[in-house]
Design a protein around this motif. Structure first.
Motif, PDB file in Angstrom:
ATOM      1  N   GLU A   1      -8.615   9.970  -8.531  1.00 42.85           N
ATOM      2  CA  GLU A   1      -8.783   8.578  -8.945  1.00 42.85           C
ATOM      3  C   GLU A   1      -7.432   7.914  -9.167  1.00 42.85           C
ATOM      4  N   GLN A   2      -6.518   8.639  -9.798  1.00 43.02           N
ATOM      5  CA  GLN A   2      -5.198   8.069 -10.081  1.00 43.02           C
ATOM      6  C   GLN A   2      -4.393   7.868  -8.797  1.00 43.02           C
ATOM      7  N   ARG A   3      -4.487   8.812  -7.907  1.00 39.17           N
ATOM      8  CA  ARG A   3      -3.771   8.663  -6.638  1.00 39.17           C
ATOM      9  C   ARG A   3      -4.316   7.480  -5.845  1.00 39.17           C
ATOM     10  N   GLN A   4      -5.612   7.299  -5.871  1.00 40.29           N
ATOM     11  CA  GLN A   4      -6.200   6.153  -5.178  1.00 40.29           C
ATOM     12  C   GLN A   4      -5.723   4.847  -5.795  1.00 40.29           C
ATOM     13  N   ALA A   5      -5.689   4.791  -7.142  1.00 47.91           N
ATOM     14  CA  ALA A   5      -5.218   3.584  -7.821  1.00 47.91           C
ATOM     15  C   ALA A   5      -3.764   3.303  -7.459  1.00 47.91           C
ATOM     16  N   LEU A   6      -2.931   4.346  -7.454  1.00 50.84           N
ATOM     17  CA  LEU A   6      -1.519   4.195  -7.108  1.00 50.84           C
ATOM     18  C   LEU A   6      -1.369   3.706  -5.676  1.00 50.84           C
ATOM     19  N   THR A   7      -2.116   4.295  -4.759  1.00 48.10           N
ATOM     20  CA  THR A   7      -2.032   3.922  -3.352  1.00 48.10           C
ATOM     21  C   THR A   7      -2.447   2.473  -3.127  1.00 48.10           C
ATOM     22  N   GLU A   8      -3.546   2.079  -3.740  1.00 48.36           N
ATOM     23  CA  GLU A   8      -4.034   0.711  -3.557  1.00 48.36           C
ATOM     24  C   GLU A   8      -3.076  -0.306  -4.177  1.00 48.36           C
ATOM     25  N   THR A   9      -2.496   0.038  -5.310  1.00 47.49           N
ATOM     26  CA  THR A   9      -1.533  -0.870  -5.940  1.00 47.49           C
ATOM     27  C   THR A   9      -0.299  -1.031  -5.061  1.00 47.49           C
ATOM     28  N   LEU A  10       0.167   0.054  -4.457  1.00 44.93           N
ATOM     29  CA  LEU A  10       1.327  -0.029  -3.572  1.00 44.93           C
ATOM     30  C   LEU A  10       1.015  -0.830  -2.323  1.00 44.93           C
ATOM     31  N   LYS A  11      -0.188  -0.702  -1.798  1.00 43.18           N
ATOM     32  CA  LYS A  11      -0.578  -1.522  -0.651  1.00 43.18           C
ATOM     33  C   LYS A  11      -0.537  -3.003  -1.003  1.00 43.18           C
ATOM     34  N   SER A  12      -1.050  -3.339  -2.184  1.00 43.01           N
ATOM     35  CA  SER A  12      -0.994  -4.734  -2.626  1.00 43.01           C
ATOM     36  C   SER A  12       0.449  -5.170  -2.857  1.00 43.01           C
ATOM     37  N   GLY A  13       1.268  -4.253  -3.386  1.00 44.15           N
ATOM     38  CA  GLY A  13       2.673  -4.557  -3.586  1.00 44.15           C
ATOM     39  C   GLY A  13       3.398  -4.842  -2.290  1.00 44.15           C
ATOM     40  N   ALA A  14       2.993  -4.146  -1.226  1.00 41.06           N
ATOM     41  CA  ALA A  14       3.607  -4.390   0.088  1.00 41.06           C
ATOM     42  C   ALA A  14       3.364  -5.818   0.546  1.00 41.06           C
ATOM     43  N   ASP A  15       2.196  -6.350   0.236  1.00 40.21           N
ATOM     44  CA  ASP A  15       1.902  -7.745   0.591  1.00 40.21           C
ATOM     45  C   ASP A  15       2.835  -8.701  -0.149  1.00 40.21           C
ATOM     46  N   VAL A  16       3.125  -8.381  -1.414  1.00 37.69           N
ATOM     47  CA  VAL A  16       4.027  -9.218  -2.207  1.00 37.69           C
ATOM     48  C   VAL A  16       5.455  -9.121  -1.673  1.00 37.69           C
ATOM     49  N   LEU A  17       5.844  -7.937  -1.248  1.00 37.92           N
ATOM     50  CA  LEU A  17       7.204  -7.695  -0.753  1.00 37.92           C
ATOM     51  C   LEU A  17       7.428  -8.225   0.663  1.00 37.92           C
ATOM     52  N   GLU A  18       6.384  -8.372   1.433  1.00 41.35           N
ATOM     53  CA  GLU A  18       6.510  -8.709   2.850  1.00 41.35           C
ATOM     54  C   GLU A  18       7.368  -9.958   3.069  1.00 41.35           C
ATOM     55  N   GLY A  19       8.360  -9.825   3.926  1.00 36.68           N
ATOM     56  CA  GLY A  19       9.224 -10.941   4.275  1.00 36.68           C
ATOM     57  C   GLY A  19      10.353 -11.207   3.297  1.00 36.68           C
TER      58      GLY A  19
END
Length: 255
Positions: A112-130
């Protein structure tokens, strides 16, 4: 040409001084780059002025807030802070923000924690993009410095990065933490060195300067550069001796 960055949380630090003064001492000591941890407790105007005065660059700082990314309930607060951290990183010219996964949380499975970490990083990538800024997640040792931390394995960290599958997200490889966890650099990074966005070093025991302990830092760092790493190396250690000469001696011990 290897680029070394002084972590001025510990290096060139004197009691009661300012971070701007540490930047000036790092410059006088022959360094061309610095890094530090939190930005919310610092005088950014003074830091920016000292960087312009000395010509030094910032290689990395921490993405705030430092809250557990293993807890999905923290996601929105962290993403908001990440957006603010990107603004600061761009202002100071830092190409890397560093994130910690957070502690292993009671009541939640590792899955569960790994999934939460992974999903948060995916969302973070959207914020970082560009933005031109990349985020590095840092595995840490749980034997000495970070007992209870979730992410103690470089391999698992890289597996999570592969699951995220975004160029904006990588890992910070800390040779000290990796060695304390009995990892061999060649084993854990083979074939995946391109996921490393920043490197940290310190010796063991003591987390002091290179040459003070028993980690084969010169060999490990040599392998990293020989296999294509071209980023900065953060000197993130507690110095036994102050001053620029001691830092230059530590760098010389790295080969």
């Amino acid at each position: 040409m290897r680029r070394y960055s002084a972590c001025i949380e510990w290096l060139f630090a004197e009691e009661g001084d300012s971070f701007a003064d540490r930047i000036r001492r790092a410059h006088a000591g022959g360094l061309t780059a610095v890094e530090f941890w939190r930005w919310t407790d610092k005088d950014l105007d003074a830091i920016e002025a000292a960087l312009k005065e000395t010509g030094l660059v910032v290689t990395s700082l921490v993405a705030e807030p430092m809250i557990a990314l293993t807890d999905a309930a923290n996601r929105q607060a962290w993403l908001s802070g990440l957006a603010e951290s990107i603004v600061v990183a761009r202002r100071l010219g830092a190409p890397v923000l560093i994130a910690q996964a957070g502690d292993d949380l009671p009541g939640l499975s590792r899955k569960e924690q790994r999934q939460a970490l992974t999903e948060t990083l995916k969302s973070g990538a959207d914020v970082l993009e560009g933005s031109g800024v990349r985020l590095g997640v840092e595995p840490l040792n749980i034997r000495i410095d970070h007992i209870g931390y979730f992410l103690d394995s470089t391999r698992e960290g890289l597996d999570i990065i592969d699951d995220v599958a975004r160029p904006e997200i990588g890992v910070v490889y800390d040779i000290y933490h990796s060695a304390v966890m009995d990892e061999r650099t060649e084993d854990v990074l083979d074939g995946r060195l391109d996921r490393v966005v920043h490197v940290h070093i310190a010796d063991h025991p003591g987390r002091n300067e290179p040459g003070s302990g028993g980690i084969d830092l010169a060999h490990r760092l040599g392998w990293i550069f020989a296999n294509g790493y071209d980023g900065a190396v953060g000197l993130e250690y507690r110095p036994n001796k102050p001053g620029g000469h001691a830092v230059r001696t530590a760098i010389a011990a790295l080969g």
